[in-house]
Scaffold this motif. Structure first.
Motif, PDB file in Angstrom:
ATOM      1  N   THR A 261       0.814  -1.279  -0.009  1.00  0.00           N
ATOM      2  CA  THR A 261       0.326  -0.167  -0.298  1.00  0.00           C
ATOM      3  C   THR A 261       0.790   1.142   0.452  1.00  0.00           C
ATOM      4  N   GLY A 262       2.084   1.048   0.267  1.00  0.00           N
ATOM      5  CA  GLY A 262       3.167   2.592   0.529  1.00  0.00           C
ATOM      6  C   GLY A 262       3.444   2.904   1.833  1.00  0.00           C
ATOM      7  N   GLU A 263       2.363   1.918   2.446  1.00  0.00           N
ATOM      8  CA  GLU A 263       1.967   2.573   4.674  1.00  0.00           C
ATOM      9  C   GLU A 263       2.819   1.038   5.209  1.00  0.00           C
ATOM     10  N   TRP A 264       3.359   1.549   6.223  1.00  0.00           N
ATOM     11  CA  TRP A 264       3.771   0.401   6.748  1.00  0.00           C
ATOM     12  C   TRP A 264       2.681  -0.642   7.203  1.00  0.00           C
ATOM     13  N   GLU A 265       2.537  -1.965   7.295  1.00  0.00           N
ATOM     14  CA  GLU A 265       1.470  -2.643   7.280  1.00  0.00           C
ATOM     15  C   GLU A 265       2.108  -4.068   8.167  1.00  0.00           C
ATOM     16  N   GLU A 266       1.257  -4.975   8.921  1.00  0.00           N
ATOM     17  CA  GLU A 266       2.025  -6.588   9.130  1.00  0.00           C
ATOM     18  C   GLU A 266       1.011  -6.536   8.309  1.00  0.00           C
ATOM     19  N   ILE A 267       1.895  -7.724   7.425  1.00  0.00           N
ATOM     20  CA  ILE A 267       0.628  -8.468   7.004  1.00  0.00           C
ATOM     21  C   ILE A 267       0.698 -10.557   7.363  1.00  0.00           C
ATOM     22  N   THR A 268      -0.303 -10.823   7.863  1.00  0.00           N
ATOM     23  CA  THR A 268      -0.271 -12.529   8.688  1.00  0.00           C
ATOM     24  C   THR A 268      -0.751 -13.162   6.985  1.00  0.00           C
ATOM     25  N   ILE A 269       0.322 -14.674   7.077  1.00  0.00           N
ATOM     26  CA  ILE A 269      -0.080 -15.011   6.334  1.00  0.00           C
ATOM     27  C   ILE A 269       0.088 -17.089   7.170  1.00  0.00           C
ATOM     28  N   VAL A 270      -0.879 -17.553   6.573  1.00  0.00           N
ATOM     29  CA  VAL A 270      -1.158 -19.031   6.398  1.00  0.00           C
ATOM     30  C   VAL A 270       0.317 -19.641   5.881  1.00  0.00           C
ATOM     31  N   LEU A 271       0.375 -20.762   6.664  1.00  0.00           N
ATOM     32  CA  LEU A 271       1.873 -20.991   6.242  1.00  0.00           C
ATOM     33  C   LEU A 271       0.744 -22.069   4.943  1.00  0.00           C
ATOM     34  N   ASN A 272      -0.069 -22.746   5.619  1.00  0.00           N
ATOM     35  CA  ASN A 272      -0.444 -23.884   4.637  1.00  0.00           C
ATOM     36  C   ASN A 272      -2.094 -23.137   3.472  1.00  0.00           C
ATOM     37  N   ASP A 273      -2.147 -21.801   2.683  1.00  0.00           N
ATOM     38  CA  ASP A 273      -2.278 -21.320   2.306  1.00  0.00           C
ATOM     39  C   ASP A 273      -1.405 -21.302   1.458  1.00  0.00           C
ATOM     40  N   LEU A 274      -0.282 -20.990   1.184  1.00  0.00           N
ATOM     41  CA  LEU A 274       0.976 -20.913  -0.198  1.00  0.00           C
ATOM     42  C   LEU A 274       0.928 -22.282  -0.339  1.00  0.00           C
ATOM     43  N   PHE A 275       0.498 -21.389  -2.094  1.00  0.00           N
ATOM     44  CA  PHE A 275       0.093 -22.873  -3.380  1.00  0.00           C
ATOM     45  C   PHE A 275       1.073 -22.699  -4.042  1.00  0.00           C
ATOM     46  N   PRO A 276       2.084 -24.128  -4.083  1.00  0.00           N
ATOM     47  CA  PRO A 276       3.393 -24.715  -4.898  1.00  0.00           C
ATOM     48  C   PRO A 276       3.217 -24.016  -6.587  1.00  0.00           C
ATOM     49  N   THR A 277       4.763 -23.395  -6.819  1.00  0.00           N
ATOM     50  CA  THR A 277       4.929 -23.102  -8.232  1.00  0.00           C
ATOM     51  C   THR A 277       6.063 -23.436  -8.581  1.00  0.00           C
ATOM     52  N   PHE A 278       6.442 -22.966  -9.393  1.00  0.00           N
ATOM     53  CA  PHE A 278       7.904 -23.061 -10.641  1.00  0.00           C
ATOM     54  C   PHE A 278       7.835 -22.528 -11.450  1.00  0.00           C
ATOM     55  N   ARG A 279       8.545 -21.607 -11.635  1.00  0.00           N
ATOM     56  CA  ARG A 279       9.023 -20.538 -12.916  1.00  0.00           C
ATOM     57  C   ARG A 279       7.946 -20.408 -13.549  1.00  0.00           C
ATOM     58  N   GLY A 280       6.971 -19.603 -11.832  1.00  0.00           N
ATOM     59  CA  GLY A 280       6.240 -18.790 -12.849  1.00  0.00           C
ATOM     60  C   GLY A 280       4.454 -19.422 -13.058  1.00  0.00           C
ATOM     61  N   LYS A 281       4.823 -20.909 -12.998  1.00  0.00           N
ATOM     62  CA  LYS A 281       3.456 -21.856 -13.000  1.00  0.00           C
ATOM     63  C   LYS A 281       3.574 -22.412 -11.719  1.00  0.00           C
ATOM     64  N   ASN A 282       1.398 -22.290 -11.706  1.00  0.00           N
ATOM     65  CA  ASN A 282       0.954 -23.265 -10.324  1.00  0.00           C
ATOM     66  C   ASN A 282       1.118 -24.633 -10.710  1.00  0.00           C
ATOM     67  N   LEU A 283       1.568 -24.797  -9.269  1.00  0.00           N
ATOM     68  CA  LEU A 283       1.736 -26.624  -9.745  1.00  0.00           C
ATOM     69  C   LEU A 283       0.235 -27.608  -9.243  1.00  0.00           C
ATOM     70  N   ASN A 284      -0.144 -28.665  -9.683  1.00  0.00           N
ATOM     71  CA  ASN A 284      -1.013 -29.150  -9.288  1.00  0.00           C
ATOM     72  C   ASN A 284      -0.458 -30.056  -8.493  1.00  0.00           C
ATOM     73  N   GLN A 285      -0.345 -29.661  -6.836  1.00  0.00           N
ATOM     74  CA  GLN A 285      -0.339 -30.377  -6.432  1.00  0.00           C
ATOM     75  C   GLN A 285      -0.435 -29.456  -4.704  1.00  0.00           C
ATOM     76  N   PRO A 286      -0.835 -30.625  -3.607  1.00  0.00           N
ATOM     77  CA  PRO A 286      -1.115 -29.521  -1.906  1.00  0.00           C
ATOM     78  C   PRO A 286      -0.234 -28.205  -1.798  1.00  0.00           C
ATOM     79  N   ASN A 287      -1.073 -27.424  -1.056  1.00  0.00           N
ATOM     80  CA  ASN A 287      -0.316 -25.925  -0.455  1.00  0.00           C
ATOM     81  C   ASN A 287       0.396 -26.599   0.253  1.00  0.00           C
TER      82      ASN A 287
END
Length: 165
Positions: free
Chosen positions: A108-134
């Motif tokens: 946003t251009g401002e200081w912020e705190e962002i919280t990310i749940v690890l199992n919400d992260l999805f797998p990619t390789f070289r910019g392509k989404n992979l058909n694998q579990p989070n």
């Protein structure tokens, strides 16, 4: 084995950037240039320019903590200040794995705190989404930030602290 608020990295004027490294599209012939440094205020400063020349288009910075034990439901909290651009936050459970687990950060251009749940992260390789579990692993061997918005642009991302909560 969940702990409360483990600091992964705290940027300050005395912080060592020894375990941080940049990786740009120059590895594939591109012309982008990124750098990690400390700002005068002691924040991590990932900055540079992304170029689309020679099929380029990305810059990244990576940190390798000593095999950080996690659980998939753990969260990462990041205090940062972006420049209004979109970045990826990325983790690897194994530095030798080809896939990275990512999410997008809209700054946003401002200081912020962002919280990310690890199992919400999805797998990619070289910019392509992979058909694998989070993300479902019990360790993190690498984490970082990447900018790749398919346009030539200068960027600056300030990072204050990265915690596991």
């Amino acid at each position: 084995m969940t702990y409360s608020h483990r600091v992964i990295f705290n940027f300050n004027e005395n912080a060592s950037l020894q375990n941080w490294e940049t990786l740009d599209d120059v590895v594939m012939g591109g012309r982008s240039q990124g750098d990690i440094s400390l700002s005068p205020q002691g924040h991590g400063r990932f900055s540079g320019s992304v170029s689309l020349e020679n099929n380029g288009g990305f810059s990244s910075v990576r940190y390798s903590p000593a095999n950080l034990e996690v659980e998939p439901q753990d969260q990462i909290k990041i205090k940062l200040k972006g420049d209004g651009k979109r970045y990826q936050f990325r983790v690897k459970h194994d530095q030798q794995a080809y896939e990275s687990y990512i999410t997008y950060l809209e700054t946003t251009g401002e200081w912020e705190e962002i919280t990310i749940v690890l199992n919400d992260l999805f797998p990619t390789f070289r910019g392509k989404n992979l058909n694998q579990p989070n993300f479902s692993h019990n360790s993190i061997q690498q984490l970082g930030f990447l900018i790749a918005n398919k346009k030539a642009e200068d960027f600056e991302l300030l990072i204050d602290k990265i915690e596991l909560i």
